[in-house]
Scaffold this motif. Structure first.
Motif, PDB file in Angstrom:
ATOM      1  N   VAL A  46       1.072  -1.064  -0.021  1.00 43.13           N
ATOM      2  CA  VAL A  46      -0.264   0.242   0.132  1.00 43.13           C
ATOM      3  C   VAL A  46       0.960   1.328   0.666  1.00 43.13           C
ATOM      4  N   GLY A  47       1.802   0.767   0.833  1.00 46.04           N
ATOM      5  CA  GLY A  47       3.021   1.957   0.605  1.00 46.04           C
ATOM      6  C   GLY A  47       3.596   2.577  -0.624  1.00 46.04           C
ATOM      7  N   ALA A  77       0.047  10.193  -4.191  1.00 49.84           N
ATOM      8  CA  ALA A  77      -0.322  10.520  -2.920  1.00 49.84           C
ATOM      9  C   ALA A  77      -1.517  10.689  -2.581  1.00 49.84           C
ATOM     10  N   GLU A  78      -2.540  11.153  -3.557  1.00 48.29           N
ATOM     11  CA  GLU A  78      -3.798  11.029  -3.177  1.00 48.29           C
ATOM     12  C   GLU A  78      -4.604  10.012  -3.850  1.00 48.29           C
ATOM     13  N   LEU A  79      -4.226   8.867  -4.355  1.00 52.80           N
ATOM     14  CA  LEU A  79      -5.016   7.776  -4.823  1.00 52.80           C
ATOM     15  C   LEU A  79      -5.532   7.203  -3.900  1.00 52.80           C
ATOM     16  N   GLU A  80      -6.547   6.755  -3.316  1.00 52.72           N
ATOM     17  CA  GLU A  80      -7.393   5.858  -2.313  1.00 52.72           C
ATOM     18  C   GLU A  80      -6.932   4.559  -2.863  1.00 52.72           C
ATOM     19  N   VAL A  81      -6.319   4.030  -1.631  1.00 45.90           N
ATOM     20  CA  VAL A  81      -5.655   2.829  -1.431  1.00 45.90           C
ATOM     21  C   VAL A  81      -6.411   1.716   0.146  1.00 45.90           C
ATOM     22  N   THR A  82      -6.567   0.740  -0.285  1.00 47.14           N
ATOM     23  CA  THR A  82      -6.838   0.422   0.474  1.00 47.14           C
ATOM     24  C   THR A  82      -5.841  -1.145   0.394  1.00 47.14           C
ATOM     25  N   GLY A  83      -5.937  -2.227   1.518  1.00 46.16           N
ATOM     26  CA  GLY A  83      -5.424  -3.245   2.011  1.00 46.16           C
ATOM     27  C   GLY A  83      -5.960  -4.725   2.383  1.00 46.16           C
ATOM     28  N   ALA A  84      -5.788  -6.062   2.024  1.00 47.73           N
ATOM     29  CA  ALA A  84      -6.490  -6.443   2.460  1.00 47.73           C
ATOM     30  C   ALA A  84      -5.770  -8.192   2.437  1.00 47.73           C
TER      31      ALA A  84
END
Length: 298
Positions: free
Chosen positions: A76-77, A84-91
């Motif tokens: 994710v990092g 930097a403005e991208l919406e990122v989620t992790g699972a």
């Protein structure tokens, strides 16, 4: 047809260099599409018999889960370094790589894979699992091949059948989004016997045969060209095997696109020989677009 509005770009990760390449490419694709990015790691507990990489031999089960979560956090990092403005989620999702990513693909706009893996995604070598995902996913699959580049055309294979119809539409959309040319490639060979008892015309006109193949390509592209009038199109009729022609064209491409059939639970397990060969040998990122009967290709 599944509503894909707001659907994320999904990328599978395992901590390998190839997976991080996939994360960076997926982040660029998500940003260009103005979609969120979802980073997913497939995890199975050791008792289930699935190897989790070298770390599995030395860490307790709870720490293995923490290591999996750490892999996702790092990925994710890495994605946020791209935008930097991208919406990122992790699972971290429990299960095998194929089953996890097939499930993720049901609600994804695009599924991104590295071409080599380790740990939880060890199966994601360009082999049986990547082939299954490319043939069975409910969304286009983008496999990181070669060195991603910002220049060069989008290349798409055309055979005149419904198989390539959706691939052509996807390729036009990609070329429009990227502001680049589209190269539509139709490969053909002179009539030759392929088995015992095959009859080959004793006399045929090569010019007429080529003209017919040019007509097939022009008709396949025409409708999409009308929808995307700002995309410059180059039509290439090549006297060669289709896999060889596409691999050669992929050398200078920023994206190569092929179509595959999805014929249900059994037929959908296999890629055709052409798409399989291009998956293994393309010199650019490869998008594999699954054609399913009855699906709206628009």
């Amino acid at each position: 047809m599944t509503d894909r509005s707001g659907a994320p770009v999904v990328v599978g990760v395992d901590g390998s260099p190839s997976a991080l390449d996939a994360v960076r490419l997926a982040a660029r694709e998500a940003a260009a599409r103005r979609r969120p990015l979802r980073v997913v790691h497939a995890f199975r507990w050791p008792l289930l018999g699935t190897p989790l990489g070298p770390v599995a031999a030395t860490l307790p089960d709870a720490e293995l889960r923490q290591e999996a979560e750490k892999l996702v956090e790092e990925a994710v990092g890495e994605a946020r370094k791209v935008d930097a403005e991208l919406e990122v989620t992790g699972a971290v999702a429990e299960g095998g790589a194929v089953s996890v990513l097939l499930e993720e693909g049901r609600a994804a706009a695009l599924l991104v894979l590295g071409h080599r893996g380790l740990g939880g995604f060890a199966e994601l070598l360009v082999g049986s699992a990547a082939v299954q995902l490319s043939a069975r996913a409910d969304c286009p699959v983008l496999v990181v091949r070669g060195e991603p580049r910002a220049d060069g055309p989008v290349v798409v294979g055309v055979d005149g059948s419904p198989l390539s119809h959706e691939a052509i539409g996807f390729a036009f959309a990609e070329a429009a989004q990227r502001g680049t040319d589209l190269v539509a490639v139709h490969a053909w060979l002179y009539p030759t016997p392929v088995g015992p008892g095959d009859i080959v015309p004793l006399v045929y006109d090569p010019d007429e045969l080529r003209a017919e193949e040019e007509r097939v390509l022009a008709e396949a592209v025409a409708g999409w060209a009308e929808r995307y009038p700002d995309v410059p199109v180059r039509q290439k009729v090549v006297a060669a095997g289709p896999a060889r022609a596409l691999v050669e064209e992929s050398t200078d491409a920023q994206l190569t696109v092929v179509g595959v059939h999805g014929r249900g639970s059994l037929g959908g397990l296999l890629l055709g020989s052409v798409s399989h060969a291009v998956l293994h040998h393309a010199h650019s990122p490869l998008a594999i677009v699954r054609h399913r009967r009855g699906r709206d290709a628009t």
